[in-house]
Design an enzyme around this catalytic site. Structure first.
Site, short mmCIF file in Angstrom:
data_model
loop_
_atom_site.label_atom_id
_atom_site.label_comp_id
_atom_site.label_asym_id
_atom_site.label_seq_id
_atom_site.Cartn_x
_atom_site.Cartn_y
_atom_site.Cartn_z
N LYS A 1 -2.93 14.48 9.19
CA LYS A 1 -3.32 13.12 9.58
C LYS A 1 -2.18 12.48 10.39
O LYS A 1 -2.42 11.75 11.35
CB LYS A 1 -3.65 12.29 8.32
CG LYS A 1 -4.17 10.90 8.64
CD LYS A 1 -4.52 10.07 7.41
CE LYS A 1 -4.85 8.63 7.80
NZ LYS A 1 -4.93 7.71 6.66
N LYS B 1 0.04 3.92 2.75
CA LYS B 1 0.60 3.58 4.05
C LYS B 1 2.08 3.91 4.09
O LYS B 1 2.57 4.50 5.05
CB LYS B 1 0.50 2.05 4.26
CG LYS B 1 -0.69 1.59 4.99
CD LYS B 1 -0.46 0.13 5.35
CE LYS B 1 -1.74 -0.48 5.85
NZ LYS B 1 -1.56 -1.90 6.18
N ASN C 1 0.83 -1.20 0.00
CA ASN C 1 0.00 0.00 0.00
C ASN C 1 0.87 1.27 0.00
O ASN C 1 1.54 1.59 1.00
CB ASN C 1 -0.91 -0.05 1.25
CG ASN C 1 -1.90 1.07 1.29
OD1 ASN C 1 -1.62 2.18 0.87
ND2 ASN C 1 -3.08 0.77 1.83
N GLY D 1 -8.89 4.41 1.85
CA GLY D 1 -9.74 3.54 2.67
C GLY D 1 -10.97 4.25 3.20
O GLY D 1 -11.72 4.89 2.45
N ASP E 1 -0.87 -3.69 10.54
CA ASP E 1 -2.22 -4.10 10.16
C ASP E 1 -3.20 -3.19 10.89
O ASP E 1 -3.03 -2.89 12.07
CB ASP E 1 -2.48 -5.56 10.50
CG ASP E 1 -3.61 -6.10 9.62
OD1 ASP E 1 -3.46 -6.06 8.40
OD2 ASP E 1 -4.65 -6.53 10.16
N HIS F 1 -4.04 6.78 14.07
CA HIS F 1 -3.71 5.46 14.61
C HIS F 1 -2.33 5.00 14.15
O HIS F 1 -1.49 4.58 14.93
CB HIS F 1 -4.78 4.47 14.13
CG HIS F 1 -5.10 4.63 12.67
ND1 HIS F 1 -5.64 5.80 12.16
CD2 HIS F 1 -4.90 3.83 11.59
CE1 HIS F 1 -5.78 5.68 10.85
NE2 HIS F 1 -5.33 4.50 10.48
N ARG F 2 -2.07 5.11 12.82
CA ARG F 2 -0.79 4.65 12.27
C ARG F 2 0.35 5.51 12.79
O ARG F 2 1.42 5.01 13.10
CB ARG F 2 -0.84 4.68 10.73
CG ARG F 2 0.43 4.18 10.07
CD ARG F 2 0.25 3.90 8.59
NE ARG F 2 -0.78 2.93 8.36
CZ ARG F 2 -2.04 3.22 7.99
NH1 ARG F 2 -2.39 4.47 7.76
NH2 ARG F 2 -2.93 2.27 7.85
P1 IMP Z 1 -4.58 -3.30 6.14
O1 IMP Z 1 -5.02 -4.73 6.22
O2 IMP Z 1 -3.81 -2.86 7.32
O3 IMP Z 1 -3.89 -2.98 4.86
O4 IMP Z 1 -5.86 -2.37 6.15
C1 IMP Z 1 -7.15 -2.87 6.01
C2 IMP Z 1 -8.06 -1.84 5.43
O5 IMP Z 1 -8.31 -0.85 6.40
C3 IMP Z 1 -7.57 -1.10 4.20
O6 IMP Z 1 -7.88 -1.76 3.04
C4 IMP Z 1 -8.31 0.20 4.29
O7 IMP Z 1 -9.60 0.07 3.74
C5 IMP Z 1 -8.46 0.39 5.79
N1 IMP Z 1 -7.44 1.30 6.31
C6 IMP Z 1 -6.20 0.99 6.78
N2 IMP Z 1 -5.56 2.09 7.19
C7 IMP Z 1 -6.42 3.12 6.97
C8 IMP Z 1 -6.32 4.52 7.18
O8 IMP Z 1 -5.32 5.08 7.64
N3 IMP Z 1 -7.41 5.24 6.83
C9 IMP Z 1 -8.54 4.69 6.31
N4 IMP Z 1 -8.67 3.40 6.07
C10 IMP Z 1 -7.61 2.61 6.40
#
Ligand code: IMP
Length: 199
Positions: A173, A15, A12, A151, A70, A178-179
């Site tokens: 952001k 990310k 991603n 997302g 994740d 969270h990240r």
């Molecule tokens: P992942 O498995 O960590 O890649 O994330 C799962 C899903 O959560 C992604 O496909 C996004 O739809 C959503 N997601 C993850 N991080 C974010 C963010 O920072 N903002 C919004 N949606 C997120």
């Protein structure tokens, strides 16, 4: 001073950009897609299992120090859904838009719109694994707002803010997400680690 080199176990680009913007100069990042086009498996039932699975995969296949994050969106009124299934909430191969649409349908007429994003990071460094976590509380909006981010960003408004994540710059952001919180916990650890290894 020697740098710590870490592969970021993600496909991603959003990310990667968010994380890279926070890293101190002593840490050099390489995105996974520069190493391989192979899909990283992600089949766990919790965020921690997935983060650990992704980092372990990259470590085993590329013998590299690395980390994986994740993330899940946990909605109070939906008993924590979509949670660990956030990426495929609307089904396998769902787009961001499909997932947002499904979420807004599930939340139609719901008064309690509290939600939180949670990120777990698994870091492999010099043969040991370390875990970090970060979260941010907020609410699910009635309709998508803003064009930035990715997302669920257009429908998530963090507590104390008057805009969605998708209405913020990367820097904004990156101050509250969270990240960012999970990444900052890892950075604090890495900074200590760098200090101690260079004593
Ligand atoms: P992942 O498995 O960590 O890649 O994330 C799962 C899903 O959560 C992604 O496909 C996004 O739809 C959503 N997601 C993850 N991080 C974010 C963010 O920072 N903002 C919004 N949606 C997120």
């Amino acid at each position: 001073m020697e740098k710590i080199k870490l592969v970021v176990a993600t496909h991603n680009r959003h990310k990667f950009e968010e994380i890279a913007a926070l890293m101190p100069s002593g840490v050099e990042l390489q995105p996974y897609w520069e190493l391989s086009g192979e899909e990283i498996p992600e089949t766990g039932d919790t965020l921690t299992e997935n983060a650990r699975q992704k980092s372990a995969y990259v470590r085993q296949h590329f013998s590299a120090d690395c980390f994986a994050d994740d993330t899940g969106l946990e909605v109070e009124a939906l008993d924590g859904a979509p949670g660990v299934y956030s990426a495929r909430y609307a089904g396998p191969g769902a787009t961001y838009r499909d997932n947002v649409d499904k979420l807004l349908q599930a939340m139609a007429g719901v008064q309690d719109r509290r939600a939180r994003f949670v990120t777990v990071i698994s870091l492999w460094l010099h043969g040991r694994e370390y875990l970090f976590e970060g979260s941010v509380e907020g609410t699910i909006l009635e309709s998508p707002q803003g064009e930035d981010g990715f997302g669920y960003d257009p429908v998530f408004r963090p507590q104390g803010c008057d805009r969605s994540f998708a209405q913020m710059t990367l820097e904004e952001k990156g101050r509250i997400s969270h990240r960012a919180r999970a990444t900052e916990a890892m950075i604090a650890f890495l900074s200590e680690y760098l200090k101690n290894t260079h004593r």
